[in-house]
Design an enzyme around this catalytic site. Structure first.
Site, mmCIF file in Angstrom:
data_model
loop_
_atom_site.group_PDB
_atom_site.id
_atom_site.type_symbol
_atom_site.label_atom_id
_atom_site.label_comp_id
_atom_site.label_asym_id
_atom_site.label_seq_id
_atom_site.Cartn_x
_atom_site.Cartn_y
_atom_site.Cartn_z
ATOM 1 N N VAL A 83 20.493 -4.759 16.348
ATOM 2 C CA VAL A 83 20.823 -3.615 17.078
ATOM 3 C C VAL A 83 19.862 -1.947 17.780
ATOM 4 O O VAL A 83 19.970 -1.445 17.275
ATOM 5 C CB VAL A 83 22.158 -3.165 16.494
ATOM 6 C CG1 VAL A 83 23.348 -4.617 16.759
ATOM 7 C CG2 VAL A 83 21.812 -2.836 15.391
ATOM 8 N N GLY A 84 18.784 -3.279 17.068
ATOM 9 C CA GLY A 84 17.051 -2.023 16.947
ATOM 10 C C GLY A 84 16.763 -2.213 15.897
ATOM 11 O O GLY A 84 16.942 -2.691 14.750
ATOM 12 N N ARG A 85 15.602 -1.543 15.422
ATOM 13 C CA ARG A 85 14.523 -1.395 14.463
ATOM 14 C C ARG A 85 14.556 0.376 13.548
ATOM 15 O O ARG A 85 14.766 0.682 14.847
ATOM 16 C CB ARG A 85 13.536 -1.646 14.755
ATOM 17 C CG ARG A 85 13.947 -3.753 14.838
ATOM 18 C CD ARG A 85 12.846 -4.476 14.937
ATOM 19 N NE ARG A 85 11.751 -4.385 14.273
ATOM 20 C CZ ARG A 85 11.329 -5.350 13.911
ATOM 21 N NH1 ARG A 85 12.122 -6.530 12.957
ATOM 22 N NH2 ARG A 85 10.702 -5.523 12.464
ATOM 23 N N ALA A 113 23.048 -6.198 22.863
ATOM 24 C CA ALA A 113 22.402 -7.022 24.717
ATOM 25 C C ALA A 113 21.354 -6.266 24.702
ATOM 26 O O ALA A 113 21.483 -5.518 25.919
ATOM 27 C CB ALA A 113 23.582 -7.353 25.251
ATOM 28 N N GLY A 114 20.008 -5.881 23.900
ATOM 29 C CA GLY A 114 19.575 -5.598 24.003
ATOM 30 C C GLY A 114 18.205 -6.582 24.519
ATOM 31 O O GLY A 114 18.168 -7.437 24.455
ATOM 32 N N GLY A 150 0.653 -1.280 -0.237
ATOM 33 C CA GLY A 150 -0.150 0.200 0.321
ATOM 34 C C GLY A 150 0.807 1.042 -0.060
ATOM 35 O O GLY A 150 2.399 1.181 1.308
ATOM 36 N N HIS A 161 -2.043 -15.988 50.025
ATOM 37 C CA HIS A 161 -0.975 -16.983 50.328
ATOM 38 C C HIS A 161 -0.910 -18.159 49.558
ATOM 39 O O HIS A 161 -1.897 -18.659 49.989
ATOM 40 C CB HIS A 161 -0.313 -16.515 51.461
ATOM 41 C CG HIS A 161 0.409 -17.236 51.610
ATOM 42 N ND1 HIS A 161 1.319 -16.529 51.928
ATOM 43 C CD2 HIS A 161 0.465 -18.369 53.002
ATOM 44 C CE1 HIS A 161 2.659 -17.584 52.712
ATOM 45 N NE2 HIS A 161 1.868 -18.641 52.670
#
Ligand code: FAD
Ligand code: NAD
Length: 471
Positions: free
Chosen positions: A274-276, A187-188, A121, A448
């Site tokens: 490493v992210g988006r 290391a995310g 689209g 409990h």
């Protein structure tokens, strides 16, 4: 010109399909345009259902079961011999889960009389959408309102171009055997989740993280507690590591630099996470005049309105956390606004979960962010080692931390590391949504023995009256 719609949604992920369903519930004649292809077939649900939240949790669950049997049952007096791992079967189950859920979305669209337009689209000017079908033919549709929900894509880095051994998060869901050594860049959230999956199944996992700090967005006490656990599990997380280049042959050599100089590792597979970035590629024509922000996200106000009247944007393609439930709630808000209602979205109470073991979950502000903003606060903590239920489960690593305003006692943040933190955080979200004080939480009866008692004790601890610890 093809058909007219009240609402056209571009993107069938958790932001887009939820927006479409809510719009249809409110009487809008709605269509969803989606271009995702999963294993050769058009598939709804976007990143989340096809290659994100759902398949990663399916593998996290399978690998957790395996790890439990091979490492944790003996403490319960159960000895399991000859345990076999069938990775292909595990991946097949993951695919089945994905197919059942994505098929379910197709059914939901049908039940709500929403048209699923399969293809790409593109927003044109004057509230038109051009759809390029998978086989190439093009149609143009007109809509009263358009919702952009194209999601996000993994960031690629020049130092580690993808190939048969260097993969992104989607590739890390498809290994057909356990890599002996697995490298992870970043290391995310994804690095920790996918690193956990393959480490539990037997990989030696090394994570190379560019920053010196671990999970900077997480409350640092909770992050420290989680880091200790991950190290105990064998995850080798190296900080301040800048990958300079990679070479793929029979395995992958990863060259990086850290405070001690040049280093290298050899791994069988390498995951780049490493992210988006927002998926705005070919999303709109130039003459549509859609405004992006300085980071390339579609620019929106608090109500997800773009600069173009009748055009909204939601989910990963706009500011805010890249989380499925954040996008879905934005979708509901926008659909309600379009139908003449009052959409509502509280960005202060979006929960976060990292599905490692122990899980990390939080909502609201961290101690470090309050400190730097000069907000007066008080904290209460409770370690799971003092929880009867956690001991009964033989799963005691972790803690709950409640942060409240020093003067008003209003809860500002709740941070949990521990088993089922993903479920425990819901109570904190409800409390914060209702503007509860730590005292409110402290006065609520908790069953409990449950893990939720740790949330109760942490709330009591804010006013130094926790029962099962010395205050
Ligand atoms: P998406 O889910 O990306 O959907 C967008 C859809 O639009 C896609 O189908 C895409 O192909 C399609 N599209 C894009 N452009 C066009 C176009 N021009 N025309 C037609 N179609 C188009 N979040 C969580 O909350 N919990 C988790 O546990 C979690 N785990 C994750 C694990 C992994 C490995 C990854 C990668 C992500 C994870 N996320 C998780 C993040 C989550 O997947 C995203 O936040 C979420 O999918 C965003 O939803 P969305 O609808 O905005 O976009
Ligand atoms: P992230 O932002 O969580 O982590 C990326 C990490 O890579 C960071 O720690 C960053 O410092 C590091 N990094 C960046 N460039 C680097 C480099 N060149 N070398 C080494 N390290 C580098 O991103 P992600 O893990 O790719 O995940 C993307 C997003 O997807 C997340 O932010 C989250 O919004 C979403 N997600 C959510 C979940 C969940 O909700 N459980 C799970 C997976 C993904």
């Amino acid at each position: 010109m093809s058909k007219n719609y009240d609402v056209i949604v571009i993107g069938g992920g958790p932001a887009g399909y939820v927006a479409a369903i809510r719009a249809a519930q409110l009487g809008q004649n709605t269509a969803v345009v989606d271009n995702f292809i999963y294993k050769g077939e058009p598939s709804l649900g976007g990143t989340c259902l096809n290659v994100g939240c759902i398949p990663s949790k399916a593998l996290l669950d399978s690998s957790e079961q395996y790890h439990r049997v091979t490492h944790r049952l003996s403490a319960h007096g159960i000895k399991a011999k000859d345990v076999e791992l069938d990775v292909k079967e595990m991946i097949k189950r993951k695919d089945k889960v994905v197919n059942e859920l994505t098929g379910g979305i197709a059914q939901l669209l049908k039940a709500n009389k929403i048209d699923w337009l399969q293809g790409h689209g593109k927003l044109l000017d004057n509230k038109q959408v051009q759809v390029t079908r998978h086989k190439g033919e093009q149609e143009t549709y007109q809509a009263e309102n358009i919702i952009l929900a194209p999601g996000s894509l993994p960031i690629e880095i020049d130092a580690a171009p993808l190939d048969e051994r260097i993969v992104d998060s989607a590739g890390a869901l498809e290994f057909d055997e356990v890599p002996k050594r697995l490298g992870v860049i970043g290391a995310g959230v994804i690095g920790l989740e996918m690193g956990s999956v393959w480490s539990r199944l037997g990989s030696k996992v090394i994570l190379l993280e560019a920053l010196d700090e671990f999970l900077p967005a997480v409350d640092q006490r909770v992050a420290k507690s989680a880091l200790t656990e991950f190290k105990n599990q064998g995850l080798d997380i190296r900080f301040g590591a800048r990958v300079t280049n990679t070479k793929t042959a029979k395995n992958v050599t990863v060259h990086y630099e850290d405070k001690d100089g040049k280093q290298s590792i050899q791994v069988d597979k390498l995951v780049v996470c490493v992210g988006r970035r927002p998926a705005t590629n070919d999303l709109f024509s130039e003459d549509a005049n859609l405004l992006l922000d300085e980071r390339g996200f579609v620019n929106v106000d608090d109500y997800c309105r773009t600069n173009l009247p009748g055009v909204y944007a939601i989910g990963d393609v706009v500011r805010g956390p890249m989380l499925a439930h954040k996008g879905s709630e934005e979708g509901v808000m926008v659909a309600e606004i379009i139908a003449g209602g009052n959409g509502h979205m509280n960005y202060e109470t979006v929960p976060w979960v990292i599905y490692t073991h122990p899980e990390i979950a939080w909502v609201g502000r961290t101690e470090q962010s309050l400190k730097s903003a000069g907000v007066p606060y008080k904290t209460g903590t409770f370690n799971l080692s003092a929880s009867g239920r956690a001991r009964a489960m033989e799963d005691m690593a972790g803690m709950v931390k409640v942060i409240a305003h020093a003067e008003t006692d209003r809860i500002l943040g709740v941070h949990i590391v521990g088993p089922q933190a993903s479920e425990l955080i819901a109570e904190a979200v409800v409390a914060m949504e209702f503007h509860a004080s730590a005292e409110d939480l402290a006065r609520i009866i908790h069953a409990h023995p449950t893990l939720s008692e740790a949330v109760h004790e942490a709330a009591l601890s804010v006013s130094k009256r926790a029962i099962h610890k010395a205050n």
